[in-house]
Design a protein around this motif. Structure first.
Motif, PDB file in Angstrom:
ATOM      1  N   TRP A  32      11.296  29.475  31.907  1.00  0.00           N
ATOM      2  CA  TRP A  32      12.100  29.398  32.896  1.00  0.00           C
ATOM      3  C   TRP A  32      12.691  27.859  33.285  1.00  0.00           C
ATOM      4  N   GLU A  33      13.202  28.107  34.402  1.00  0.00           N
ATOM      5  CA  GLU A  33      13.055  26.719  34.856  1.00  0.00           C
ATOM      6  C   GLU A  33      13.764  26.360  35.818  1.00  0.00           C
ATOM      7  N   HIS A  34      13.083  25.404  37.096  1.00  0.00           N
ATOM      8  CA  HIS A  34      13.567  25.412  38.679  1.00  0.00           C
ATOM      9  C   HIS A  34      14.249  24.113  39.112  1.00  0.00           C
ATOM     10  N   ARG A  35      15.011  24.090  39.712  1.00  0.00           N
ATOM     11  CA  ARG A  35      15.444  22.908  41.163  1.00  0.00           C
ATOM     12  C   ARG A  35      15.602  23.618  42.334  1.00  0.00           C
ATOM     13  N   PHE A  36      15.396  22.809  43.532  1.00  0.00           N
ATOM     14  CA  PHE A  36      14.789  22.732  44.661  1.00  0.00           C
ATOM     15  C   PHE A  36      16.306  23.092  45.096  1.00  0.00           C
ATOM     16  N   GLU A  37      17.834  22.615  45.112  1.00  0.00           N
ATOM     17  CA  GLU A  37      18.476  22.793  45.077  1.00  0.00           C
ATOM     18  C   GLU A  37      19.757  21.650  43.989  1.00  0.00           C
ATOM     19  N   PRO A  38      20.701  22.155  43.980  1.00  0.00           N
ATOM     20  CA  PRO A  38      21.964  22.399  43.101  1.00  0.00           C
ATOM     21  C   PRO A  38      21.390  20.123  42.943  1.00  0.00           C
ATOM     22  N   GLY A  39      21.128  20.461  41.269  1.00  0.00           N
ATOM     23  CA  GLY A  39      21.618  18.422  41.455  1.00  0.00           C
ATOM     24  C   GLY A  39      20.289  17.424  40.742  1.00  0.00           C
ATOM     25  N   PHE A  40      19.161  18.411  41.741  1.00  0.00           N
ATOM     26  CA  PHE A  40      18.069  18.174  42.127  1.00  0.00           C
ATOM     27  C   PHE A  40      17.152  17.709  40.927  1.00  0.00           C
ATOM     28  N   PRO A  41      15.945  17.580  40.277  1.00  0.00           N
ATOM     29  CA  PRO A  41      15.229  17.248  39.545  1.00  0.00           C
ATOM     30  C   PRO A  41      15.400  18.436  38.772  1.00  0.00           C
ATOM     31  N   LEU A  42      15.388  18.747  37.631  1.00  0.00           N
ATOM     32  CA  LEU A  42      15.091  20.028  36.273  1.00  0.00           C
ATOM     33  C   LEU A  42      12.985  19.674  36.386  1.00  0.00           C
ATOM     34  N   TYR A  43      12.701  20.873  36.731  1.00  0.00           N
ATOM     35  CA  TYR A  43      11.194  21.381  36.288  1.00  0.00           C
ATOM     36  C   TYR A  43      11.141  22.715  35.186  1.00  0.00           C
ATOM     37  N   VAL A  44      11.175  22.133  33.930  1.00  0.00           N
ATOM     38  CA  VAL A  44      10.848  23.452  33.001  1.00  0.00           C
ATOM     39  C   VAL A  44      10.271  24.187  32.778  1.00  0.00           C
ATOM     40  N   GLN A  45      10.044  24.723  31.644  1.00  0.00           N
ATOM     41  CA  GLN A  45       8.579  25.302  30.799  1.00  0.00           C
ATOM     42  C   GLN A  45       9.166  25.555  29.968  1.00  0.00           C
ATOM     43  N   VAL A  46       8.785  25.398  28.609  1.00  0.00           N
ATOM     44  CA  VAL A  46       8.993  25.666  27.177  1.00  0.00           C
ATOM     45  C   VAL A  46       7.157  25.935  26.855  1.00  0.00           C
ATOM     46  N   SER A  47       8.043  26.770  25.584  1.00  0.00           N
ATOM     47  CA  SER A  47       6.978  27.254  24.588  1.00  0.00           C
ATOM     48  C   SER A  47       7.197  27.590  23.248  1.00  0.00           C
ATOM     49  N   ARG A  48       5.983  27.404  22.773  1.00  0.00           N
ATOM     50  CA  ARG A  48       6.220  27.935  21.132  1.00  0.00           C
ATOM     51  C   ARG A  48       4.503  28.601  20.602  1.00  0.00           C
ATOM     52  N   GLY A  49       4.445  29.747  20.315  1.00  0.00           N
ATOM     53  CA  GLY A  49       2.808  30.056  19.496  1.00  0.00           C
ATOM     54  C   GLY A  49       1.820  29.150  20.332  1.00  0.00           C
ATOM     55  N   GLY A  50       1.787  30.240  21.676  1.00  0.00           N
ATOM     56  CA  GLY A  50       0.943  29.525  22.761  1.00  0.00           C
ATOM     57  C   GLY A  50       0.360  28.002  23.488  1.00  0.00           C
ATOM     58  N   LEU A  51       1.623  27.229  22.741  1.00  0.00           N
ATOM     59  CA  LEU A  51       0.872  26.295  23.364  1.00  0.00           C
ATOM     60  C   LEU A  51       2.407  26.005  24.582  1.00  0.00           C
ATOM     61  N   VAL A  52       2.490  26.329  26.152  1.00  0.00           N
ATOM     62  CA  VAL A  52       3.309  25.593  27.062  1.00  0.00           C
ATOM     63  C   VAL A  52       3.034  24.156  27.559  1.00  0.00           C
ATOM     64  N   LEU A  53       4.232  23.910  27.830  1.00  0.00           N
ATOM     65  CA  LEU A  53       5.249  22.710  28.592  1.00  0.00           C
ATOM     66  C   LEU A  53       4.934  22.807  29.088  1.00  0.00           C
ATOM     67  N   HIS A  54       4.928  21.729  30.321  1.00  0.00           N
ATOM     68  CA  HIS A  54       5.951  22.180  31.262  1.00  0.00           C
ATOM     69  C   HIS A  54       6.786  20.149  31.276  1.00  0.00           C
ATOM     70  N   LEU A  55       8.067  20.631  31.562  1.00  0.00           N
ATOM     71  CA  LEU A  55       8.785  18.714  31.422  1.00  0.00           C
ATOM     72  C   LEU A  55       9.647  18.584  32.422  1.00  0.00           C
ATOM     73  N   SER A  56       9.293  17.901  32.955  1.00  0.00           N
ATOM     74  CA  SER A  56       9.418  17.331  34.598  1.00  0.00           C
ATOM     75  C   SER A  56      10.541  16.275  34.622  1.00  0.00           C
ATOM     76  N   GLN A  57      11.850  16.022  35.666  1.00  0.00           N
ATOM     77  CA  GLN A  57      11.993  15.237  35.627  1.00  0.00           C
ATOM     78  C   GLN A  57      11.619  14.316  37.100  1.00  0.00           C
ATOM     79  N   HIS A  58      10.632  15.255  37.884  1.00  0.00           N
ATOM     80  CA  HIS A  58      10.007  14.612  39.081  1.00  0.00           C
ATOM     81  C   HIS A  58       9.555  13.331  38.832  1.00  0.00           C
ATOM     82  N   GLN A  59       9.374  12.604  39.394  1.00  0.00           N
ATOM     83  CA  GLN A  59       9.259  10.626  38.831  1.00  0.00           C
ATOM     84  C   GLN A  59       7.777  10.505  38.965  1.00  0.00           C
ATOM     85  N   GLY A  60       7.152  11.305  39.963  1.00  0.00           N
ATOM     86  CA  GLY A  60       5.872  11.067  40.732  1.00  0.00           C
ATOM     87  C   GLY A  60       4.645  11.934  39.459  1.00  0.00           C
TER      88      GLY A  60
END
Length: 119
Positions: A32-60
Motif C-alpha cells: 500500500w501507499e499513502h500521501r496526505f495530498e497529491p504531491g506530498f511525500p510518499l509513505y509506502v509499505q513493501v514486503s517479501r517473505g515475512g519482511l515488511v519495510l516502510h519507505l518514507s519521503q517524510h524528512q523526520g
C-alpha cells in the motif's frame, strides 16, 4: 509483551526510484501507499517473505543511510536472485553465520544473516 511484527522505516528521496529498486529489482511487493495530498511525500509499505519495510519521503521519519539486521533462511538463493537482477551483493562468512548486505539507492542497508542450525 507480545510482538506481532517489526516494520523498519527507511528514508527514501525519490518514490519512483525506491519502488523500482525494491519491487522490480529486489522482488518485494508494494502492499500500500499513502500521501496526505497529491504531491506530498510518499509513505509506502513493501514486503517479501515475512519482511515488511516502510519507505518514507517524510524528512523526520528516519535518518538516511540506516541499517536493518534480518535473520533468514535461504540466503544463498536470495543472493543469487539479486545478483541475476544486476545487484552487486555477495555472501560473507562471519563467526555467527553468513551475511549479505543489500544497499538501496539512498544508502540504506539491510544486512541479511543466515545462522547455522544449532546442534
Amino acid at each position: 509483551m507480545i510482538v506481532h511484527q517489526t516494520c523498519p522505516v527507511l528514508r527514501i528521496e525519490d518514490a519512483r526510484e525506491a519502488l523500482n529498486f525494491w519491487c522490480e529489482t529486489a522482488g518485494f511487493a508494494k502492499d500500500w501507499e499513502h500521501r496526505f495530498e497529491p504531491g506530498f511525500p510518499l509513505y509506502v509499505q513493501v514486503s517479501r517473505g515475512g519482511l515488511v519495510l516502510h519507505l518514507s519521503q517524510h524528512q523526520g521519519d528516519a535518518p538516511p543511510g540506516g541499517l536493518v539486521f534480518v535473520r533468514l533462511e535461504g540466503l544463498a538463493a536470495f543472493c543469487t536472485e539479486l545478483q541475476q537482477a544486476g545487484l552487486a551483493v555477495a555472501i560473507r562468512d562471519q563467526d555467527w553465520g553468513q551475511e549479505m548486505e543489500l544497499r538501496d539507492p539512498f544508502g540504506n542497508r539491510i544486512r541479511f544473516c543466515e545462522t547455522p542450525p544449532a546442534g
